[in-house]
Scaffold this active site. Structure first.
Site, PDB file in Angstrom:
ATOM      1  N   SER A   7       0.855  -1.200   0.000  1.00  0.00           N
ATOM      2  CA  SER A   7       0.000   0.000   0.000  1.00  0.00           C
ATOM      3  C   SER A   7       0.888   1.247   0.000  1.00  0.00           C
ATOM      4  O   SER A   7       1.650   1.478   0.937  1.00  0.00           O
ATOM      5  CB  SER A   7      -0.878   0.005   1.253  1.00  0.00           C
ATOM      6  N   HIS A  32      -0.896  -1.040  -4.489  1.00  0.00           N
ATOM      7  CA  HIS A  32      -2.207  -0.654  -3.933  1.00  0.00           C
ATOM      8  C   HIS A  32      -2.210   0.848  -3.654  1.00  0.00           C
ATOM      9  O   HIS A  32      -1.388   1.361  -2.883  1.00  0.00           O
ATOM     10  CB  HIS A  32      -2.419  -1.432  -2.627  1.00  0.00           C
ATOM     11  N   ASP A  34      -4.162   3.895  -2.101  1.00  0.00           N
ATOM     12  CA  ASP A  34      -5.254   4.229  -1.175  1.00  0.00           C
ATOM     13  C   ASP A  34      -5.724   5.654  -1.417  1.00  0.00           C
ATOM     14  O   ASP A  34      -5.102   6.615  -0.966  1.00  0.00           O
ATOM     15  CB  ASP A  34      -4.775   4.085   0.277  1.00  0.00           C
ATOM     16  N   MET A  36      -8.228   8.612  -0.847  1.00  0.00           N
ATOM     17  CA  MET A  36      -9.163   9.031   0.203  1.00  0.00           C
ATOM     18  C   MET A  36      -9.587  10.487  -0.031  1.00  0.00           C
ATOM     19  O   MET A  36      -8.753  11.324  -0.393  1.00  0.00           O
ATOM     20  CB  MET A  36      -8.487   8.909   1.570  1.00  0.00           C
ATOM     21  N   HIS A  65      -7.767   1.614  -4.731  1.00  0.00           N
ATOM     22  CA  HIS A  65      -8.784   1.447  -3.677  1.00  0.00           C
ATOM     23  C   HIS A  65      -9.421   2.806  -3.419  1.00  0.00           C
ATOM     24  O   HIS A  65      -8.812   3.681  -2.805  1.00  0.00           O
ATOM     25  CB  HIS A  65      -8.065   0.911  -2.429  1.00  0.00           C
ATOM     26  N   MET A  67     -11.567   5.055  -1.566  1.00  0.00           N
ATOM     27  CA  MET A  67     -12.303   5.305  -0.335  1.00  0.00           C
ATOM     28  C   MET A  67     -12.879   6.720  -0.440  1.00  0.00           C
ATOM     29  O   MET A  67     -12.439   7.661   0.242  1.00  0.00           O
ATOM     30  CB  MET A  67     -11.379   5.164   0.888  1.00  0.00           C
ATOM     31  N   MET A 136     -12.090  -5.212   4.494  1.00  0.00           N
ATOM     32  CA  MET A 136     -11.299  -4.286   5.304  1.00  0.00           C
ATOM     33  C   MET A 136     -11.089  -4.902   6.686  1.00  0.00           C
ATOM     34  O   MET A 136     -12.052  -5.255   7.370  1.00  0.00           O
ATOM     35  CB  MET A 136     -12.016  -2.935   5.436  1.00  0.00           C
ATOM     36  N   ASP A 172      -7.118  -6.085   3.790  1.00  0.00           N
ATOM     37  CA  ASP A 172      -6.418  -4.807   3.796  1.00  0.00           C
ATOM     38  C   ASP A 172      -6.496  -4.144   5.170  1.00  0.00           C
ATOM     39  O   ASP A 172      -7.567  -3.771   5.624  1.00  0.00           O
ATOM     40  CB  ASP A 172      -7.128  -3.919   2.749  1.00  0.00           C
TER      41      ASP A 172
HETATM   42  C1  DX5 Z   1      -6.572   1.912   5.174  1.00  0.00           C
HETATM   43  C2  DX5 Z   1      -5.976   1.463   3.849  1.00  0.00           C
HETATM   44  C3  DX5 Z   1      -5.012   0.323   4.011  1.00  0.00           C
HETATM   45  C4  DX5 Z   1      -3.841   0.699   4.834  1.00  0.00           C
HETATM   46  C5  DX5 Z   1      -2.995  -0.512   5.122  1.00  0.00           C
HETATM   47  O1  DX5 Z   1      -7.700   2.705   4.914  1.00  0.00           O
HETATM   48  O2  DX5 Z   1      -6.995   1.012   3.004  1.00  0.00           O
HETATM   49  O3  DX5 Z   1      -4.535  -0.081   2.712  1.00  0.00           O
HETATM   50  O4  DX5 Z   1      -3.081   1.642   4.132  1.00  0.00           O
HETATM   51  O5  DX5 Z   1      -1.947  -0.059   5.914  1.00  0.00           O
HETATM   52  P1  DX5 Z   1      -1.251  -1.025   6.982  1.00  0.00           P
HETATM   53  O6  DX5 Z   1      -0.777  -2.212   6.176  1.00  0.00           O
HETATM   54  O7  DX5 Z   1      -0.137  -0.197   7.525  1.00  0.00           O
HETATM   55  O8  DX5 Z   1      -2.303  -1.385   7.978  1.00  0.00           O
HETATM   56 ZN    ZN Z   2      -6.441   0.076   0.951  1.00  0.00          ZN
END
Ligand code: DX5
Ligand code: ZN
Length: 217
Positions: A7, A32, A34, A36, A65, A67, A136, A172
């Site tokens: 990620s 990956h 993320d 947001m 991903h 979000m 999740m 994840d």
């Molecule tokens: C959280 C993200 C995850 C997160 C994982 O909202 O979707 O991908 O970055 O990070 P770690 O592996 O550090 O928990």
């Molecule tokens: Zn993620």
């Protein structure tokens, strides 16, 4: 063998291209992203521009991903930026089936993510259209959180639901050398990990560690 998707959220944002090169050379399968928006989750991270700039630097499978609220507004931008797969959060879509259709129309793979409290039942009439389900294992928004143990039962139930369909089961959040064997055994086929990879000195070893199946007793 499970696929490992580092990620980017846990990478050093001042030198993303180098960070991506490191994980690619260390044997990562996917990358990956993320994304947001500060509405669906209480954090703001990256947009299509980051995907576009890294697309020129990497041959990894780009797993985006989303979000974000109403992700249908941004599907096209991420598709032209070079995403290979777009995962939307079930809780953020009014018309979830239509969003999955839109992703496929753009020629990409489609995934749906479920927050920890969201039941698998919301996938019942969608499963045949999905390429991936993301379970999740933390509440979305931040890296470095603790793995939520109820995820294991949810993964086992999802594996049963999926049956012999060709659907990736992705997990994840809080995935590390201790939780990885547990989620693999429960049925996960793609592991997302941020802290357990980017915060380590030896990234090759960190990725190898996550790929090991639970030692058969
Ligand atoms: C959280 C993200 C995850 C997160 C994982 O909202 O979707 O991908 O970055 O990070 P770690 O592996 O550090 O928990
Ligand atoms: Zn993620």
């Amino acid at each position: 063998m499970v696929k490992i998707a580092p990620s980017l959220l846990a990478a050093d944002f001042s030198c993303l291209a180098e960070e991506v090169k490191k994980v690619e050379e260390a044997g990562a399968d996917w990358l990956h992203f993320d994304v947001m928006d500060g509405h669906f989750v209480p954090n703001l991270t990256m947009g299509p521009q980051i995907v576009q700039s890294l697309r020129k630097k990497s041959r990894l499978f780009f797993d985006v991903h989303l979000m974000i609220e109403n992700p249908d507004r941004y599907l096209e931008m991420f598709a032209s930026a070079g995403a290979d797969l777009l995962t939307v959060s079930a809780e953020a879509c009014t018309h979830l089936h239509r969003v999955v259709q839109m992703i496929h129309k753009l020629g990409l793979k489609a995934g749906v993510a479920l927050n920890p409290a969201t039941p698998l039942s919301c996938l019942e009439y969608l499963l045949d259209d999905l390429d991936l389900v993301l379970i999740m294992s933390v509440n979305p928004g931040f890296g470095g959180q603790k793995f939520i143990p109820s995820t294991l039962k949810k993964l086992q139930q999802l594996k049963k639901m999926v049956g012999d369909r060709q659907i990736e089961i992705q997990v994840d959040g809080g995935i590390n050398k201790d939780t990885a064997p547990l989620v693999i055994e429960a049925g996960a086929t793609v592991l997302v990990a941020g802290t357990a990879i980017f915060a380590q000195n030896n990234i090759v070893q960190a990725i190898k560690m996550l790929q090991t199946e639970k030692k058969k007793l």
